[in-house]
Design a protein around this motif. Structure first.
Motif, PDB file in Angstrom:
ATOM      1  N   LEU A  89      29.266  40.350  40.661  1.00 52.24           N
ATOM      2  CA  LEU A  89      30.553  40.036  41.282  1.00 52.24           C
ATOM      3  C   LEU A  89      30.616  40.457  42.744  1.00 52.24           C
ATOM      4  O   LEU A  89      31.582  40.137  43.433  1.00 52.24           O
ATOM      5  CB  LEU A  89      31.691  40.731  40.518  1.00 52.24           C
ATOM      6  N   SER A  90      29.600  41.173  43.217  1.00 52.80           N
ATOM      7  CA  SER A  90      29.665  41.757  44.558  1.00 52.80           C
ATOM      8  C   SER A  90      29.749  40.701  45.658  1.00 52.80           C
ATOM      9  O   SER A  90      30.428  40.915  46.667  1.00 52.80           O
ATOM     10  CB  SER A  90      28.458  42.668  44.797  1.00 52.80           C
ATOM     11  N   ALA A  91      29.082  39.562  45.485  1.00 52.57           N
ATOM     12  CA  ALA A  91      29.158  38.509  46.504  1.00 52.57           C
ATOM     13  C   ALA A  91      30.589  37.980  46.614  1.00 52.57           C
ATOM     14  O   ALA A  91      31.118  37.808  47.717  1.00 52.57           O
ATOM     15  CB  ALA A  91      28.193  37.379  46.155  1.00 52.57           C
ATOM     16  N   TRP A  92      31.220  37.717  45.467  1.00 50.72           N
ATOM     17  CA  TRP A  92      32.598  37.225  45.462  1.00 50.72           C
ATOM     18  C   TRP A  92      33.551  38.271  46.027  1.00 50.72           C
ATOM     19  O   TRP A  92      34.456  37.953  46.810  1.00 50.72           O
ATOM     20  CB  TRP A  92      32.998  36.849  44.037  1.00 50.72           C
ATOM     21  N   LEU A  93      33.378  39.537  45.662  1.00 53.77           N
ATOM     22  CA  LEU A  93      34.246  40.603  46.152  1.00 53.77           C
ATOM     23  C   LEU A  93      34.129  40.762  47.672  1.00 53.77           C
ATOM     24  O   LEU A  93      35.124  41.002  48.361  1.00 53.77           O
ATOM     25  CB  LEU A  93      33.919  41.921  45.454  1.00 53.77           C
ATOM     26  N   GLY A  94      32.898  40.622  48.193  1.00 49.30           N
ATOM     27  CA  GLY A  94      32.691  40.701  49.631  1.00 49.30           C
ATOM     28  C   GLY A  94      33.384  39.574  50.370  1.00 49.30           C
ATOM     29  O   GLY A  94      33.956  39.769  51.448  1.00 49.30           O
ATOM     30  N   GLY A 228      36.626  34.339  33.741  1.00 44.57           N
ATOM     31  CA  GLY A 228      35.194  34.544  33.927  1.00 44.57           C
ATOM     32  C   GLY A 228      34.841  36.011  34.090  1.00 44.57           C
ATOM     33  O   GLY A 228      33.853  36.498  33.521  1.00 44.57           O
ATOM     34  N   ILE A 229      35.672  36.744  34.853  1.00 45.73           N
ATOM     35  CA  ILE A 229      35.423  38.174  35.058  1.00 45.73           C
ATOM     36  C   ILE A 229      35.529  38.928  33.733  1.00 45.73           C
ATOM     37  O   ILE A 229      34.707  39.800  33.420  1.00 45.73           O
ATOM     38  CB  ILE A 229      36.415  38.743  36.089  1.00 45.73           C
ATOM     39  N   ALA A 230      36.547  38.575  32.925  1.00 50.93           N
ATOM     40  CA  ALA A 230      36.736  39.245  31.634  1.00 50.93           C
ATOM     41  C   ALA A 230      35.564  38.964  30.701  1.00 50.93           C
ATOM     42  O   ALA A 230      35.046  39.877  30.034  1.00 50.93           O
ATOM     43  CB  ALA A 230      38.048  38.788  30.999  1.00 50.93           C
ATOM     44  N   LEU A 231      35.123  37.713  30.634  1.00 52.99           N
ATOM     45  CA  LEU A 231      33.991  37.362  29.764  1.00 52.99           C
ATOM     46  C   LEU A 231      32.705  38.042  30.235  1.00 52.99           C
ATOM     47  O   LEU A 231      31.892  38.499  29.412  1.00 52.99           O
ATOM     48  CB  LEU A 231      33.809  35.845  29.725  1.00 52.99           C
ATOM     49  N   LEU A 232      32.522  38.110  31.558  1.00 50.74           N
ATOM     50  CA  LEU A 232      31.352  38.795  32.109  1.00 50.74           C
ATOM     51  C   LEU A 232      31.367  40.279  31.725  1.00 50.74           C
ATOM     52  O   LEU A 232      30.351  40.826  31.283  1.00 50.74           O
ATOM     53  CB  LEU A 232      31.342  38.654  33.632  1.00 50.74           C
ATOM     54  N   ALA A 233      32.520  40.901  31.879  1.00 56.21           N
ATOM     55  CA  ALA A 233      32.629  42.324  31.559  1.00 56.21           C
ATOM     56  C   ALA A 233      32.358  42.582  30.085  1.00 56.21           C
ATOM     57  O   ALA A 233      31.623  43.514  29.723  1.00 56.21           O
ATOM     58  CB  ALA A 233      34.022  42.834  31.943  1.00 56.21           C
ATOM     59  N   ILE A 234      32.926  41.762  29.223  1.00 57.16           N
ATOM     60  CA  ILE A 234      32.734  41.942  27.780  1.00 57.16           C
ATOM     61  C   ILE A 234      31.268  41.716  27.397  1.00 57.16           C
ATOM     62  O   ILE A 234      30.659  42.528  26.688  1.00 57.16           O
ATOM     63  CB  ILE A 234      33.650  40.984  26.992  1.00 57.16           C
ATOM     64  N   PRO A 281      34.237  29.454  40.245  1.00 58.21           N
ATOM     65  CA  PRO A 281      33.731  30.516  39.364  1.00 58.21           C
ATOM     66  C   PRO A 281      33.538  31.843  40.095  1.00 58.21           C
ATOM     67  O   PRO A 281      33.266  31.870  41.296  1.00 58.21           O
ATOM     68  CB  PRO A 281      32.381  29.956  38.893  1.00 58.21           C
ATOM     69  N   ALA A 282      33.685  32.944  39.360  1.00 54.95           N
ATOM     70  CA  ALA A 282      33.418  34.263  39.935  1.00 54.95           C
ATOM     71  C   ALA A 282      31.937  34.430  40.219  1.00 54.95           C
ATOM     72  O   ALA A 282      31.543  35.091  41.180  1.00 54.95           O
ATOM     73  CB  ALA A 282      33.904  35.359  38.977  1.00 54.95           C
ATOM     74  N   VAL A 283      31.105  33.835  39.362  1.00 53.47           N
ATOM     75  CA  VAL A 283      29.646  33.846  39.553  1.00 53.47           C
ATOM     76  C   VAL A 283      29.155  32.411  39.410  1.00 53.47           C
ATOM     77  O   VAL A 283      29.316  31.799  38.355  1.00 53.47           O
ATOM     78  CB  VAL A 283      28.938  34.739  38.510  1.00 53.47           C
ATOM     79  N   ASP A 284      28.574  31.859  40.467  1.00 53.60           N
ATOM     80  CA  ASP A 284      28.150  30.460  40.466  1.00 53.60           C
ATOM     81  C   ASP A 284      26.773  30.341  39.803  1.00 53.60           C
ATOM     82  O   ASP A 284      25.734  30.549  40.433  1.00 53.60           O
ATOM     83  CB  ASP A 284      28.101  29.921  41.891  1.00 53.60           C
ATOM     84  N   ALA A 421      21.724  35.578  44.933  1.00 57.24           N
ATOM     85  CA  ALA A 421      21.369  36.982  45.091  1.00 57.24           C
ATOM     86  C   ALA A 421      22.005  37.847  44.010  1.00 57.24           C
ATOM     87  O   ALA A 421      21.401  38.805  43.523  1.00 57.24           O
ATOM     88  CB  ALA A 421      21.800  37.474  46.472  1.00 57.24           C
ATOM     89  N   GLY A 422      23.241  37.523  43.622  1.00 58.90           N
ATOM     90  CA  GLY A 422      23.900  38.285  42.578  1.00 58.90           C
ATOM     91  C   GLY A 422      23.176  38.162  41.245  1.00 58.90           C
ATOM     92  O   GLY A 422      22.974  39.153  40.536  1.00 58.90           O
ATOM     93  N   ILE A 423      22.776  36.941  40.911  1.00 56.98           N
ATOM     94  CA  ILE A 423      22.052  36.727  39.652  1.00 56.98           C
ATOM     95  C   ILE A 423      20.685  37.395  39.706  1.00 56.98           C
ATOM     96  O   ILE A 423      20.226  38.018  38.740  1.00 56.98           O
ATOM     97  CB  ILE A 423      21.915  35.219  39.376  1.00 56.98           C
TER      98      ILE A 423
END
Length: 544
Positions: A89-94, A228-234, A281-284, A421-423
């Motif tokens: 998530l760091s790319a999106w947060l940045g 997406g963030i919730a599913l990623l976290a879970i 998406p939060a992560v593409d 880069a995130g992936i």
């Protein structure tokens, strides 16, 4: 960068209007890029060291807070779960909050969480503080490399990567030594309090030297992909729990581990489906359509499993078999860290002259050689036997770590690099967790197998075994009048020898498997991109 460089050059920190007065003066003298590199790298080093510094203090934490070994293990698990969720998530947060804003926020959050960890009155508070620390730490490591690279010209980015990589690779060697010394001298709480002055210093340096974020380049209007963030976290958090606690709870014979496994599969599959269908998406995940991205992510996972697996297994071996202290086992890795640093600087000077796939291949062969040398462990193994394999491992890790991001992300269009880069970073982190979980499980099971084979060979039906037992019994003068006691004492010695030999063979198996994995991974190099020039360097800037 020279003082007369145009502001539109695109380098991070090249616009004087976005700089503090001190940073503007350093820009005019051509020194600002180095100040940016050191400030960002220092923040990342804090996180890398903290991951390793905590593990050596777990026995003291357990005793001080009255926790069981299983309960104390959640101090590490909580951090790892939070960390692995934030990395992709760091790319999106940045983009959402601004590069400088997010990085400084992560530094401040990491420092405050360290204070909470050190002051924790009980285990539950400590675990909660570690979650907060992991959330902040994920932002440090994921953004620092991009900041470092974007401050340098293409021709200088090899040297910039050497500065950043030195801390990332040396951190695991420094952490156990520092953690052991602090725990023995001042107490376990100081492994967290030590972050306070350095965290404040890093935050002040970044506030001073990093350029201000430009509002028009921040994505504050698009909808937040909360689903997406919730599913990623879970999905990722439960998967990490399964890896961290699996061996201790005997894997799927445990209801907890089985539940974590089922939830992680459902969460990850749902996350993939959602991210491929949602508009923002939060992560593409669509970046995986690129061949080099698939090859690079797979190789990144192997890098995590192999290199970090060896880094995990060696300290365990020397502490369990050679009876080293945690501080001594950490000191054993210092020469390798020095070798990695020297290789980093040499690489920075020549990196642009070679195809990254060639360098990765050489690194894989050096790692294979490391594994094969470590299979020669025997009862007489000492520091000299382990010294050169650790040197080779360190050099090999640099040869793989540094060019892999260029080979994996270089061929991507610029718009896809941040998501890729995130992936890429996530796969290496997960590879490390998977590798450690597999090594822990296989060590126990291979040791049991080797013990069963050895016990069969020392049974009372084998002449050589009975002769050896009788010879040992005869050496105990205090038991001459008690032949049964003497024989029991001899059998006890044989049992300890068998256990030690079984452990030794299980470690040899692990190191041979690492060597095999790196040999089998070589075809993945065909999927990676070659020399990319400026585009490749832009990829490296986004990668971690």
């Amino acid at each position: 960068m020279s003082a007369d460089a145009p502001a539109h050059s695109g380098l991070y920190g090249s616009d004087p209007a976005l700089l503090s007065p001190l940073a503007a003066r350093l820009l005019a003298r051509g020194w600002l890029k180095w100040a940016i590199a050191l400030s960002a790298s220092f923040g990342a080093i804090l996180e890398v060291i903290d991951v390793n510094i905590t593990n050596v203090a777990l026995p003291d934490i357990r005793g001080n807070l009255g926790a069981t070994l299983s309960e104390a293990g959640w101090v590490s698990t909580a951090y790892a779960c939070a960390n692995v969720v934030i990395i992709p998530l760091s790319a999106w947060l940045g983009m959402r909050f601004g590069k400088k804003n997010y990085f400084v926020f992560s530094l401040v959050g990491f420092t405050i969480a360290s204070v909470l960890c050190g002051l924790a009155p009980n285990l539950n508070v400590l675990i909660l503080a570690r979650v907060l620390q992991g959330i902040a730490g994920g932002g440090l490591l994921a953004k620092a490399q991009a900041i470092v690279f974007e401050a340098f010209e293409v021709s200088e980015r090899g040297a910039a990567q050497a500065i950043f990589g030195l801390g990332v690779i040396a951190g695991p060697a420094i952490g156990p030594v520092l953690g052991g010394w602090l725990t023995d001298t001042l107490g376990w709480r100081w492994i967290f309090f030590i972050n306070i002055p350095f965290g404040i210093l890093a935050a002040m340096a970044c506030l001073t030297f990093l350029p201000a974020d430009e509002p028009d380049k921040m994505d504050t209007k698009s909808r937040v992909d909360w689903t997406g963030i919730a599913l990623l976290a879970i999905g990722l958090a439960t998967f990490q729990v399964m890896l961290e606690q699996g061996q201790e709870d005997d894997w799927f014979s445990s209801r907890l581990i089985t539940s974590m496994g089922i939830i992680s599969v459902i969460g990850i599959v749902s996350f993939v489906w959602w991210e491929l269908t949602v508009k923002s998406p939060a992560v593409d995940l669509r970046v995986l359509r690129h061949r080099s991205m698939i090859g690079g992510s797979l190789y990144s996972a192997i890098l995590g499993m192999g290199l970090y697996g060896i880094m995990f297994a060696i300290p365990v071996f020397v502490q369990d078999y050679l009876h080293y202290t945690a501080e001594q086992s950490g000191a054993l890795q210092v020469p390798g860290a020095i070798a990695a640093g020297l290789t980093m600087f040499a690489f920075g000077a020549v990196s642009n002259r070679f195809d990254p796939r060639v360098l990765i291949g050489v690194g894989a062969l050096l790692t294979t050689a490391t594994g094969m040398l470590l299979t020669q462990l025997n009862p007489d193994t000492g520091v000299a036997t382990i010294f050169w394999p650790l040197i080779l491992r360190s050099i090999g890790s640099v040869m793989i770590f540094m060019p892999l991001s260029i080979a994996a992300l270089g061929p991507l269009p610029k718009k896809d690099i941040a998501a890729g880069a995130g992936i890429y970073s996530l796969t290496r982190q997960l590879g490390s967790s998977i590798g450690i979980a597999l090594i822990t499980t296989m060590l126990e099971r291979r040791e049991a197998l080797h013990r069963a084979i050895l016990v069969e060979k020392v049974s009372g039906f084998r002449t050589a075994a009975t002769t050896r037992i009788e010879a040992l019994a005869a050496t105990f003068p205090n038991h001459v009048a008690d032949p049964i006691g003497a024989k029991q004492h001899a059998l006890g010695i044989i049992d300890r020898l068998v256990n030690a030999q079984a452990a030794l063979q299980s470690y040899a198996d692990i190191f041979s498997y690492v060597a095999i994995i790196f040999i089998l991974s070589l075809p993945l190099l065909l999927l990676l991109g070659g020399k990319q020039g400026k585009k490749g360097s832009e990829a490296a800037a986004a990668a971690h």
